[in-house]
Design a protein around this motif. Sequence first.
Motif, short mmCIF file in Angstrom:
data_model
loop_
_atom_site.label_atom_id
_atom_site.label_comp_id
_atom_site.label_asym_id
_atom_site.label_seq_id
_atom_site.Cartn_x
_atom_site.Cartn_y
_atom_site.Cartn_z
N PHE A 1 0.77 -1.35 -0.01
CA PHE A 1 0.13 0.06 0.16
C PHE A 1 0.90 1.40 -0.03
O PHE A 1 0.40 2.34 -0.61
CB PHE A 1 -0.94 -0.03 1.15
N GLU A 2 2.11 1.04 0.61
CA GLU A 2 2.86 2.28 0.42
C GLU A 2 3.11 2.52 -1.11
O GLU A 2 3.30 3.72 -1.67
CB GLU A 2 4.24 2.11 1.19
N ALA A 3 3.45 1.42 -1.78
CA ALA A 3 3.85 1.72 -3.36
C ALA A 3 2.57 2.04 -3.98
O ALA A 3 2.70 3.06 -4.72
CB ALA A 3 4.25 0.24 -3.69
N ILE A 4 1.45 1.58 -3.71
CA ILE A 4 0.17 2.06 -4.37
C ILE A 4 -0.08 3.46 -4.21
O ILE A 4 -0.33 4.15 -4.88
CB ILE A 4 -0.82 1.17 -3.86
N PHE A 5 0.02 3.85 -2.71
CA PHE A 5 -0.24 5.24 -2.41
C PHE A 5 0.59 6.21 -3.04
O PHE A 5 0.30 7.49 -3.56
CB PHE A 5 -0.59 5.46 -0.97
N GLN A 6 1.77 5.97 -3.14
CA GLN A 6 2.85 6.56 -3.63
C GLN A 6 2.66 7.02 -5.28
O GLN A 6 2.94 8.01 -5.66
CB GLN A 6 4.29 6.21 -3.54
N ALA A 7 2.19 5.73 -5.99
CA ALA A 7 1.91 6.00 -7.33
C ALA A 7 0.79 6.93 -7.65
O ALA A 7 0.97 7.66 -8.38
CB ALA A 7 1.86 4.55 -7.86
N ILE A 8 -0.47 6.67 -6.70
CA ILE A 8 -1.43 7.56 -6.91
C ILE A 8 -1.30 9.04 -6.69
O ILE A 8 -1.73 10.00 -7.19
CB ILE A 8 -2.62 7.02 -5.90
N GLU A 9 -0.20 9.30 -5.48
CA GLU A 9 -0.12 10.54 -5.41
C GLU A 9 0.71 11.30 -6.53
O GLU A 9 0.85 12.55 -6.56
CB GLU A 9 0.89 10.62 -4.07
N GLN A 10 1.48 10.45 -7.32
CA GLN A 10 2.11 11.15 -8.44
C GLN A 10 1.37 11.06 -9.73
O GLN A 10 1.58 11.62 -10.79
CB GLN A 10 3.41 10.32 -8.70
N ALA A 11 -0.06 10.60 -9.78
CA ALA A 11 -0.97 10.35 -10.83
C ALA A 11 -1.02 12.22 -11.33
O ALA A 11 -1.23 12.76 -10.69
CB ALA A 11 -2.04 9.89 -10.55
N ARG A 12 -1.04 11.86 -12.66
CA ARG A 12 -1.47 13.04 -13.34
C ARG A 12 -2.68 13.16 -14.33
O ARG A 12 -3.17 14.29 -14.79
CB ARG A 12 -0.19 13.59 -14.40
N HIS A 13 -3.00 12.04 -14.73
CA HIS A 13 -4.05 11.86 -15.69
C HIS A 13 -5.25 10.82 -15.48
O HIS A 13 -6.37 11.51 -15.47
CB HIS A 13 -3.37 11.40 -17.01
N ALA A 14 -4.70 9.67 -14.90
CA ALA A 14 -6.05 8.72 -14.66
C ALA A 14 -5.61 7.70 -13.44
O ALA A 14 -4.32 7.23 -13.44
CB ALA A 14 -6.51 8.10 -15.86
N GLU B 1 -7.68 17.44 -7.93
CA GLU B 1 -6.55 17.99 -8.85
C GLU B 1 -6.69 17.93 -10.26
O GLU B 1 -6.09 18.36 -10.96
CB GLU B 1 -5.26 17.47 -8.35
N GLY B 2 -7.97 17.32 -10.53
CA GLY B 2 -8.02 17.20 -12.08
C GLY B 2 -8.07 15.78 -12.69
O GLY B 2 -8.14 15.63 -13.76
N VAL B 3 -7.51 14.95 -11.71
CA VAL B 3 -7.02 13.65 -12.20
C VAL B 3 -8.41 12.61 -12.43
O VAL B 3 -9.44 13.06 -11.58
CB VAL B 3 -6.05 12.86 -11.26
N GLU B 4 -8.83 11.99 -13.47
CA GLU B 4 -9.67 11.07 -13.57
C GLU B 4 -9.49 10.05 -12.69
O GLU B 4 -8.60 9.06 -12.99
CB GLU B 4 -9.87 10.81 -14.91
N VAL B 5 -10.50 9.49 -11.70
CA VAL B 5 -10.28 8.55 -10.75
C VAL B 5 -11.49 7.65 -10.84
O VAL B 5 -12.68 8.13 -11.08
CB VAL B 5 -10.27 9.20 -9.32
N TYR B 6 -11.21 6.42 -10.83
CA TYR B 6 -12.30 5.33 -11.19
C TYR B 6 -11.98 4.37 -9.77
O TYR B 6 -11.04 3.90 -9.83
CB TYR B 6 -12.23 4.79 -12.50
N LEU B 7 -13.22 4.07 -9.13
CA LEU B 7 -13.10 2.98 -8.24
C LEU B 7 -14.08 1.92 -8.51
O LEU B 7 -15.28 2.26 -8.70
CB LEU B 7 -13.36 3.71 -6.74
N LEU B 8 -13.82 0.64 -8.53
CA LEU B 8 -14.66 -0.37 -8.76
C LEU B 8 -14.44 -1.36 -7.71
O LEU B 8 -13.33 -1.75 -7.28
CB LEU B 8 -14.34 -1.05 -10.23
N TYR B 9 -15.55 -1.81 -6.96
CA TYR B 9 -15.61 -2.71 -5.82
C TYR B 9 -16.56 -3.80 -5.92
O TYR B 9 -17.57 -3.43 -6.57
CB TYR B 9 -15.76 -1.91 -4.31
N ASP B 10 -16.36 -4.94 -5.36
CA ASP B 10 -17.46 -5.94 -5.49
C ASP B 10 -18.83 -5.77 -4.65
O ASP B 10 -18.31 -5.38 -3.31
CB ASP B 10 -16.68 -7.11 -5.23
N GLY B 11 -19.91 -5.92 -5.05
CA GLY B 11 -20.83 -5.39 -4.09
C GLY B 11 -21.15 -6.59 -2.93
O GLY B 11 -21.77 -6.19 -1.99
N ILE B 12 -20.50 -7.63 -3.10
CA ILE B 12 -20.72 -8.71 -2.20
C ILE B 12 -19.46 -8.50 -1.22
O ILE B 12 -19.62 -8.79 -0.03
CB ILE B 12 -20.72 -10.20 -2.74
#
Length: 479
Positions: free
Chosen positions: A132-145, A172-183
Amino acid sequence: MDFFGPHVFGYLIALIHSLGTIAAIHAVLTVRTAQGSIAWALSLVFIPYLTLIPYLVFGRSTFDAYIKARRQANVEMRKAIADLNWRPWVEEALAARNSQAYAALRAMPKLGRMPCLANNQVQLLVNGEATFEAIFQAIEQARHAVLVQFFIVHDDQLGRRLHNLLRQKAGEGVEVYLLYDGIGSHALPHDYVDSLREGGVRVKAFATRSGWLNRFQVNFRNHRKVVVVDGLVGFVGGHNVGDEYLGSKPPLSPWRDTHVQVSGPVVACLQESFAEDWFWAARQLPPLILPDTYPDDGVLCQLLASGPADPFETCSLFFVEAIHAARERVWITSPYFIPDEAVSAALRLAVLRGVDVRLLLPSRPDHRIVYAASSLYAFEAVRAGVRVFRYGPGFLHQKVVLVDNEISAIGSANLDNRSFRLNFELMLLTVDPAFAGEVESMLLKDFELAREVTHEDSRETHRLQQLGMRIARLISPIL
């Protein structure tokens, strides 16, 4: 008239048994596997009081209608992607044919819907903190999606950290998409989702039906875990979003899981997998981004996406092919071990070929019935010559396959019927000696913390425990 007389109870019992018989016939006609048909049919005929309602919830088949709808959605999605001149991987795919190790997986090019691609960079993430440190670091650096998909999202400390970061990037203007399982994420509060939407995040729950009836169709679950940032870096593995994945929730802590960070052409495959699931939920495509250039050298990778709408039982066949390809060793870790006949036979044949076959399973149960059935299969594997280990420190949730000295696979698929035939799963196959060496070192450390299951363990098991295991195995095809 006495409405509570014995004859009324007799009519009620007759009605329940009649409904059970009808449901048993339905199971024989609709359940996909012979084992599942037998398990449902026998239980519905002899104990309908206990199994009729579970069958209506878990076993009631909408397979044909669901698969037809899902395949049609996939066709529509691929037509939309074709208009974008997508799939930029033809040249990279040609390089994969020169690998002798990949050539041993002779069925894999046709089994997977996406090719094996050269020139990828991979990094092993061996626990929740690193992941999660790697995932959050990557998201923090996101510029587009940012594309995020998890089976489980909890509204706890880790979940709120993800929530705040996604809202921040959307602001910040980044296109962000979240998909989670309903169950899988049934406990996620509406406030969590509403707050994300108010902040500009596009959020969808993966569901097989719309409306309240969806809660009665729990068989088709999207078990995939995907994060893609700007089309440049991706993540895939076994972690979900919850504090337990950081090892902070007893009694299953410390949690043992594995993820992979990847960059290169295979990230396009991760985007296409996400797009397929998002299109099903929203009938729209998320942004698909291609980098200007790719690395000139790196690891061969193939993304294997599987699900109930596949023309083959892709997930089960993947394990069979990987085991058959082994010449020296095949090591597999899984939280659940409920193999079908094909996988069991492949393991036994590998032992007879002289292959070092090892299974690493948890020593603590998170689902007791599944654990009981898994224990019986584990004892049978030991008798067949498979070396089975129980991981000691905490719950083992990782899904890893290591074949010989070059091939490894990490992702979301378990060794059970649900992953084989019901869930949507992802495995990242890698062909590289150096990365396989890292996976080997990781697994050797896990084996050092595990206890090997012996023949004596089976003989010393109490008779009541053995009975419970056998009963659990009877219903294992429908777990």
